[in-house]
Design an enzyme around this catalytic site. Structure first.
Site, PDB file in Angstrom:
ATOM      1  N   HIS A  47      18.382 -19.691 -30.717  1.00 20.95           N
ATOM      2  CA  HIS A  47      19.480 -20.625 -31.021  1.00 20.95           C
ATOM      3  C   HIS A  47      20.833 -19.951 -30.764  1.00 20.95           C
ATOM      4  CE1 HIS A  47      16.536 -22.469 -34.137  1.00 20.95           C
ATOM      5  NE2 HIS A  47      16.662 -23.356 -33.168  1.00 20.95           N
ATOM      6  N   SER A  53      11.704 -21.262 -34.638  1.00 19.57           N
ATOM      7  CA  SER A  53      11.810 -21.051 -36.091  1.00 19.57           C
ATOM      8  C   SER A  53      10.409 -20.930 -36.698  1.00 19.57           C
ATOM      9  CB  SER A  53      12.555 -22.224 -36.732  1.00 19.57           C
ATOM     10  OG  SER A  53      13.855 -22.328 -36.227  1.00 19.57           O
ATOM     11  N   ARG A  60      13.110 -24.461 -23.472  1.00 19.05           N
ATOM     12  CA  ARG A  60      12.246 -23.282 -23.354  1.00 19.05           C
ATOM     13  C   ARG A  60      11.195 -23.421 -22.269  1.00 19.05           C
ATOM     14  NH1 ARG A  60      11.374 -23.186 -29.647  1.00 19.05           N
ATOM     15  NH2 ARG A  60      11.858 -25.353 -29.128  1.00 19.05           N
ATOM     16  N   LYS A  83       9.775 -33.343 -38.594  1.00 20.32           N
ATOM     17  CA  LYS A  83       9.650 -32.094 -39.371  1.00 20.32           C
ATOM     18  C   LYS A  83      10.168 -32.231 -40.795  1.00 20.32           C
ATOM     19  CE  LYS A  83      10.690 -29.242 -35.257  1.00 20.32           C
ATOM     20  NZ  LYS A  83      11.703 -28.335 -34.677  1.00 20.32           N
TER      21      LYS A  83
END
Ligand code: ADP
Length: 165
Positions: A17, A130, A92, A41
């Protein structure tokens, strides 16, 4: 003055990040990093929105054109309120693409003129998320290379204690 938004869960903020935030700050005049709730989430966050904001504030304190906020609503609406020209997202791998593409098109429909700028992850951060940080930390591994130094010890303490405060 070009304002952009870097949205995310940041549960917690990682070096991946930080790379996207730093590069956005080099490209644009003003970067607002906003802690949001990802619909998929929302029941599995390890850190409260306040904690995630505090972590980000500490990690971005030395970047003058970055500010941190929290928002629980539509990103397209938030961007409009802030006069942002674009949303900056890190990519990513191909697996990120489908979801991010859908989000970008939705935001474009809801806020015409709002661009989404994709910044590619660096090779060394490609694997980093994360979730990886939380998993490694929970199992007692070294997260020193995964999160900014400023918050490393606090994350270790909180994950060891478990649950949300
Ligand atoms: P969300 O819950 O909205 O997916 P995340 O906190 O997981 O939020 O990610 C926020 C943004 O940061 C996303 O654009 C994501 O692709 C990007 N990102 C996450 N990890 C990395 C990384 N290692 N390198 C580059 N970008 C990343």
């Amino acid at each position: 003055m070009k304002t952009v938004i870097c949205p995310g869960s940041f549960d917690p903020v990682t070096q991946g990040h930080m790379d996207i935030i730093r590069r956005s700050a080099a490209l644009f005049d003003r970067v607002i990093v906003v802690v949001m709730t990802n619909y998929h989430k929302k029941n599995s966050y390890a850190f409260s929105a306040e904690e995630r904001v505090h972590f980000l504030e500490r990690c971005t304190a030395s970047i003058p054109n970055v500010e941190v906020d929290a928002y629980d609503g539509l990103l397209a609406e938030y961007a409009r309120q802030k006069g942002a020209v674009a949303v900056v997202k890190g990519l990513r791998a191909v697996s990120d693409f489908e979801y991010e593409f859908q989000q970008a098109l939705t935001n474009q429909k809801l806020n015409q003129g709002l661009e989404t700028v994709f910044v590619t992850a660096t090779a060394e951060n490609m694997f980093l998320s994360s979730s990886v940080v939380k998993q490694v930390c929970e199992l007692g591994g070294d997260i020193g290379n995964f999160v900014p130094e400023e918050i490393r010890d606090d994350i270790i303490q909180r994950i060891k204690r478990g649950g949300q405060s």
